[in-house]
Design a protein around this motif. Structure first.
Motif: not given
Length: 140
Positions: A50-51, A86-90, A124-128
């Protein structure tokens, strides 16, 4: 557009990822999880991807705007859930953009365009996970 990669086991908890281009990278679960500590964890690679994606956008936008860019660093932090999976929440992305006489408005526009329109990895990550971002401009 379809993308394909191959991930091959290299022993213990180490795996080699290979893109269609032939470029490779090493992934590892880490010594605490039976790995050898020889590569990046897959979860770190999500943040790095993402970065990297967002930084490419920011640099391209600023260069097209004829800004005299010297450096672009994206510091990405992620908070994971306590329980499996243990998904990313933030996820927070902090851009440090350096250059000569950079316009704050140009940097703001570049970061916002990347984060809201162009960066497919971040979007994509922002959807999760909750995705936030900010930036700072440094004179070089």
């Amino acid at each position: 557009m379809k993308k394909e990669v191959t991930v091959s086991w290299a022993g213990k908890m180490t795996f080699i990822g290979e893109a269609a281009s032939g470029n490779t990278l090493t992934m590892d679960a880490g010594k605490a999880n039976g790995g050898l500590g020889l590569g990046h964890s897959p979860m770190d690679l999500l943040l790095m991807g993402a970065g990297g994606c967002a930084s490419i956008d920011v640099v391209m936008i600023l260069q097209k705007g004829r800004q005299e860019l010297v450096d672009c660093v994206c510091q990405v932090s992620g908070t994971r859930a306590e329980e499996m999976p243990k998904v990313y929440t933030d996820i927070h992305m902090h851009f440090v953009v350096s250059g000569k006489d950079l316009k704050e408005a140009s940097v703001k526009r570049a970061v916002e365009l990347s984060m809201t329109k162009y960066c497919s990895a971040s979007l994509t990550l922002a959807k999760a996970a909750k995705l936030t971002y900010d930036w700072e401009v440094k004179e070089a």
